[in-house]
Motif scaffolding. Structure first.
Motif, mmCIF file in Angstrom:
data_model
loop_
_atom_site.group_PDB
_atom_site.id
_atom_site.type_symbol
_atom_site.label_atom_id
_atom_site.label_comp_id
_atom_site.label_asym_id
_atom_site.label_seq_id
_atom_site.Cartn_x
_atom_site.Cartn_y
_atom_site.Cartn_z
ATOM 1 N N THR A 71 0.802 -1.223 0.000
ATOM 2 C CA THR A 71 0.000 0.000 0.000
ATOM 3 C C THR A 71 0.834 1.272 0.000
ATOM 4 O O THR A 71 0.375 2.303 -0.474
ATOM 5 N N ALA A 72 2.029 1.220 0.544
ATOM 6 C CA ALA A 72 2.849 2.434 0.626
ATOM 7 C C ALA A 72 4.300 2.060 0.898
ATOM 8 O O ALA A 72 4.600 0.958 1.342
ATOM 9 N N GLY A 73 5.156 3.018 0.627
ATOM 10 C CA GLY A 73 6.570 2.885 0.938
ATOM 11 C C GLY A 73 7.130 4.265 1.223
ATOM 12 O O GLY A 73 6.650 5.258 0.671
ATOM 13 N N LYS A 74 8.096 4.332 2.134
ATOM 14 C CA LYS A 74 8.708 5.636 2.415
ATOM 15 C C LYS A 74 10.144 5.435 2.880
ATOM 16 O O LYS A 74 10.516 4.384 3.387
ATOM 17 N N ILE A 75 10.940 6.475 2.660
ATOM 18 C CA ILE A 75 12.309 6.512 3.173
ATOM 19 C C ILE A 75 12.409 7.714 4.100
ATOM 20 O O ILE A 75 11.983 8.818 3.758
ATOM 21 N N PRO A 134 7.571 5.298 -4.667
ATOM 22 C CA PRO A 134 6.515 4.865 -5.578
ATOM 23 C C PRO A 134 6.241 3.377 -5.371
ATOM 24 O O PRO A 134 7.152 2.569 -5.324
ATOM 25 N N VAL A 135 4.996 3.070 -5.171
ATOM 26 C CA VAL A 135 4.577 1.682 -5.001
ATOM 27 C C VAL A 135 3.862 1.278 -6.272
ATOM 28 O O VAL A 135 2.992 1.994 -6.755
ATOM 29 N N LEU A 136 4.269 0.173 -6.836
ATOM 30 C CA LEU A 136 3.636 -0.273 -8.070
ATOM 31 C C LEU A 136 2.165 -0.540 -7.824
ATOM 32 O O LEU A 136 1.794 -1.255 -6.901
ATOM 33 N N SER A 137 1.331 0.055 -8.632
ATOM 34 C CA SER A 137 -0.107 -0.081 -8.479
ATOM 35 C C SER A 137 -0.526 -1.544 -8.581
ATOM 36 O O SER A 137 -0.195 -2.229 -9.541
ATOM 37 N N GLY A 138 -1.208 -1.992 -7.564
ATOM 38 C CA GLY A 138 -1.724 -3.358 -7.579
ATOM 39 C C GLY A 138 -0.704 -4.436 -7.285
ATOM 40 O O GLY A 138 -0.978 -5.617 -7.514
ATOM 41 N N LYS A 150 5.652 -15.061 -4.351
ATOM 42 C CA LYS A 150 5.606 -14.444 -5.673
ATOM 43 C C LYS A 150 5.225 -12.991 -5.494
ATOM 44 O O LYS A 150 4.401 -12.645 -4.663
ATOM 45 N N SER A 151 5.815 -12.162 -6.305
ATOM 46 C CA SER A 151 5.437 -10.763 -6.387
ATOM 47 C C SER A 151 4.839 -10.561 -7.775
ATOM 48 O O SER A 151 5.490 -10.861 -8.780
ATOM 49 N N VAL A 152 3.604 -10.079 -7.824
ATOM 50 C CA VAL A 152 2.907 -9.903 -9.095
ATOM 51 C C VAL A 152 2.530 -8.425 -9.235
ATOM 52 O O VAL A 152 1.872 -7.859 -8.365
ATOM 53 N N ASP A 153 2.987 -7.812 -10.337
ATOM 54 C CA ASP A 153 2.651 -6.416 -10.604
ATOM 55 C C ASP A 153 2.777 -6.160 -12.103
ATOM 56 O O ASP A 153 2.879 -7.103 -12.892
ATOM 57 N N ALA A 154 2.787 -4.898 -12.488
ATOM 58 C CA ALA A 154 2.834 -4.536 -13.909
ATOM 59 C C ALA A 154 4.108 -5.038 -14.592
ATOM 60 O O ALA A 154 4.135 -5.208 -15.809
ATOM 61 N N ARG A 155 5.155 -5.301 -13.830
ATOM 62 C CA ARG A 155 6.407 -5.795 -14.403
ATOM 63 C C ARG A 155 6.374 -7.298 -14.649
ATOM 64 O O ARG A 155 7.285 -7.840 -15.254
ATOM 65 N N GLY A 156 5.354 -7.972 -14.124
ATOM 66 C CA GLY A 156 5.249 -9.422 -14.284
ATOM 67 C C GLY A 156 5.285 -10.132 -12.940
ATOM 68 O O GLY A 156 5.087 -9.528 -11.894
#
Length: 150
Positions: free
Chosen positions: A46-50, A66-70, A82-88
């Motif tokens: 849902t979020a990421g920060k430094i 920036p967190v990849l949507s979805g 598994k990590s699933v996002d717009a990159r595959g």
């Protein structure tokens, strides 16, 4: 009459004591197998920060990541993820360990990344911190990712 008052007082005390709701304490989970049970399902990032800290240890700057949507993480009980996002879809292995009552998750991602992990009901947080050498204004940084159970 005194015995009736005494009896009524006792009954009243028992009612007060018996109706008290016990405080529920969720113990810190230090057992890797118990953590595996808690993490086994799908989670959405849902979020990421430094957070950047100066030489005195004072928070100097916070930057949203920036967190990849979805982006969805699927954790299985066999220590695979598994990590699933717009990159595959990317596959990983994960493991837990505990050091000084702090739980850590290691994600094999060539190289292996290790994060402090907390899982509380339907929320999970990963964080890592260390020295920061890219800008002399900051001596350390902390990266945090936030997840909710899908």
């Amino acid at each position: 009459m005194k015995s009736k008052l005494y009896t009524l007082s006792l009954i009243f005390c028992f009612l007060l004591i018996s109706c008290k709701k016990d405080a529920q304490v969720d113990p810190v989970v230090n057992d890797p197998e118990a953590l595996k049970v808690k993490i086994t399902c799908n989670w959405i990032t849902t979020a990421g920060k430094i957070e950047y800290y100066d030489a005195s240890g004072k928070l100097a700057k916070t930057e949203d990541q920036p967190v990849l949507s979805g982006q969805v993480w699927e954790f299985a009980g066999d220590n695979s993820a598994k990590s699933v996002d717009a990159r595959g879809t990317r596959t990983y292995n994960y493991s837990f360990y505990n050091n000084n009552n702090i739980n850590y998750i290691s994600i094999t991602n060539n190289p292996t990344e290790t994060y402090k992990i907390t899982i509380d009901n339907n929320k999970m947080t990963w964080s890592t911190e260390g020295p920061y050498n890219n800008d002399p204004a900051y001596t350390s940084a902390k990266l945090t990712y936030y997840f909710v159970k899908k």
